[in-house]
Design an enzyme around this catalytic site. Sequence first.
Site, PDB file in Angstrom:
ATOM      1  N   HIS A  17       0.865  -1.207   0.000  1.00 27.13           N
ATOM      2  CA  HIS A  17       0.000   0.000   0.000  1.00 27.13           C
ATOM      3  C   HIS A  17       0.889   1.240   0.000  1.00 27.13           C
ATOM      4  CE1 HIS A  17      -3.877   2.111   1.291  1.00 27.13           C
ATOM      5  NE2 HIS A  17      -2.970   3.059   1.095  1.00 27.13           N
ATOM      6  N   HIS A  19       1.548   5.405  -1.719  1.00 24.00           N
ATOM      7  CA  HIS A  19       1.198   6.585  -2.523  1.00 24.00           C
ATOM      8  C   HIS A  19       2.480   7.152  -3.128  1.00 24.00           C
ATOM      9  CE1 HIS A  19      -2.934   6.755  -0.964  1.00 24.00           C
ATOM     10  NE2 HIS A  19      -2.384   6.246   0.120  1.00 24.00           N
ATOM     11  N   LYS A 102      -9.292   0.067  -5.963  1.00 23.15           N
ATOM     12  CA  LYS A 102      -9.316   0.653  -4.627  1.00 23.15           C
ATOM     13  C   LYS A 102     -10.667   1.293  -4.370  1.00 23.15           C
ATOM     14  CE  LYS A 102      -7.825   2.323  -0.705  1.00 23.15           C
ATOM     15  NZ  LYS A 102      -6.687   3.151  -0.346  1.00 23.15           N
ATOM     16  N   HIS A 139     -10.511   1.254   1.658  1.00 21.57           N
ATOM     17  CA  HIS A 139     -10.309   2.253   2.724  1.00 21.57           C
ATOM     18  C   HIS A 139     -11.534   2.122   3.622  1.00 21.57           C
ATOM     19  CE1 HIS A 139      -8.773   6.143   4.432  1.00 21.57           C
ATOM     20  NE2 HIS A 139      -9.975   6.053   4.961  1.00 21.57           N
ATOM     21  N   HIS A 177      -4.745  -0.648   5.791  1.00 23.38           N
ATOM     22  CA  HIS A 177      -4.288   0.146   6.951  1.00 23.38           C
ATOM     23  C   HIS A 177      -5.265   0.107   8.128  1.00 23.38           C
ATOM     24  CE1 HIS A 177      -6.934   2.998   5.001  1.00 23.38           C
ATOM     25  NE2 HIS A 177      -6.060   3.357   4.095  1.00 23.38           N
ATOM     26  N   ASP A 250       1.372   2.630   3.509  1.00 21.04           N
ATOM     27  CA  ASP A 250       0.535   3.815   3.303  1.00 21.04           C
ATOM     28  C   ASP A 250       1.383   5.081   3.348  1.00 21.04           C
ATOM     29  OD1 ASP A 250      -1.776   5.161   2.682  1.00 21.04           O
ATOM     30  OD2 ASP A 250      -2.540   5.235   4.729  1.00 21.04           O
TER      31      ASP A 250
HETATM   32  O1  DOR Z   1      -3.370   9.450   5.500  1.00 16.41           O
HETATM   33  C1  DOR Z   1      -3.730   9.167   4.368  1.00 16.41           C
HETATM   34  N1  DOR Z   1      -3.146   9.718   3.281  1.00 16.41           N
HETATM   35  N2  DOR Z   1      -4.734   8.308   4.218  1.00 16.41           N
HETATM   36  C2  DOR Z   1      -5.280   8.076   3.028  1.00 16.41           C
HETATM   37  O2  DOR Z   1      -6.194   7.314   2.964  1.00 16.41           O
HETATM   38  C3  DOR Z   1      -4.793   8.797   1.825  1.00 16.41           C
HETATM   39  C4  DOR Z   1      -3.412   9.237   1.980  1.00 16.41           C
HETATM   40  C5  DOR Z   1      -2.981  10.248   0.928  1.00 16.41           C
HETATM   41  O3  DOR Z   1      -3.194  10.013  -0.250  1.00 16.41           O
HETATM   42  O4  DOR Z   1      -2.393  11.268   1.304  1.00 16.41           O
HETATM   43 ZN    ZN Z   2      -3.392   5.041   1.471  1.00 21.45          ZN
END
Ligand code: DOR
Ligand code: ZN
Length: 347
Positions: A17, A19, A102, A139, A177, A250
């Site tokens: 997971h 970003h 997702k 999520h 998460h 995450d």
């Molecule tokens: O803390 C988070 N940041 N939770 C999420 O679900 C998205 C992520 C983000 O893309 O910044």
């Molecule tokens: Zn995330």
Amino acid sequence: MSTAPLELSLTRPDDWHLHLRDGAAMQSVLPYTARQFGRAIVMPNLRPPITTAAQAAAYRERILAALPEGSDFQPLMTLYLTDNTPVDEIKRAKEAGAVALKLYPAGATTNSDAGVTDIRKTYKTLEAMQREGLLLLVHGEVTDPEIDVFDREAVFIDRVMQPLRRDMPELKVVFEHITTQEAAAYVASADAYTAATLTPQHLLYNRNAIFMGGLRPHYYCLPVLKREQHRLALLAAATSGSTKFFLGTDSAPHASVMKENSVCGAGCFTALSALELYAEAFESVGALDKLEAFASFNGPAFYGLTRNSGRVTLRKQDWTLPESVAFGDAQLKPLRGGEALGWQLLP
Ligand code: DOR
Ligand code: ZN
């Protein structure tokens, strides 16, 4: 005297997971993940979101082009599920090599405006995913404003997860998460089609971390950190030996100007020191022997992929995490930036 081993060798792990963002921001953070992990599940919550197979394939190419020379890191692509994702898109996604979709409940978190307003609207698409073997990554928070922010995950289990599991029993679902003892218990007792990822921050911190000595924006993510009893339940799940729990950082980079702002974006940036943070969490309960399965075996097994072949080594030695790193034209503060860590991934 410490009984911890001086070095810990692991099969090369994956991040289930992550970003990565896009453009110059991605270029800045990608090398950290590529150094630590063999593969990563790349979240589709860009602006605009990655909703089609073609967009996922193009995003994958941009990631591959941004990799450091000689890196064999593999991005695993996901599509952003909407109320209107066409059933046909699932076949195209599969052909394009995407592995999952997702589910963001609309408005739940960063760039989730285009998310799902009612999961029943997506059932035809979920059935196609079940047929094609694509996973659903969830999520797991309701967005009902009546529900307290700290209760949104537990309520999601009753309102969404249970009906979803009943209606779509052979869809592989990852409860992403997880942050509560309720979610840990739910996943532990679910059948083999349900698993969960755990972040380093939810294994290391409770919600006090956000408020210690003043408001600390770099500890704010979604789902938000919970009480200590929840952290302990998550740590117990991660180190239980159950194959249903695996690593998903995450890691969610936001420029420090966005974090240190009147409205702070949700996300902890941990890509730079992810394995070190997990090692610290596992060591805290004497469970370093459980780290390799959590980091390197359980994820590929659930996704139906082979394990990586290389290895990485963590050494027990102090080093100081940089306070700030470049993030495109901006700056980015890692979780624990400027502080000492007790484990270090060897180059
Ligand atoms: O803390 C988070 N940041 N939770 C999420 O679900 C998205 C992520 C983000 O893309 O910044
Ligand atoms: Zn995330």
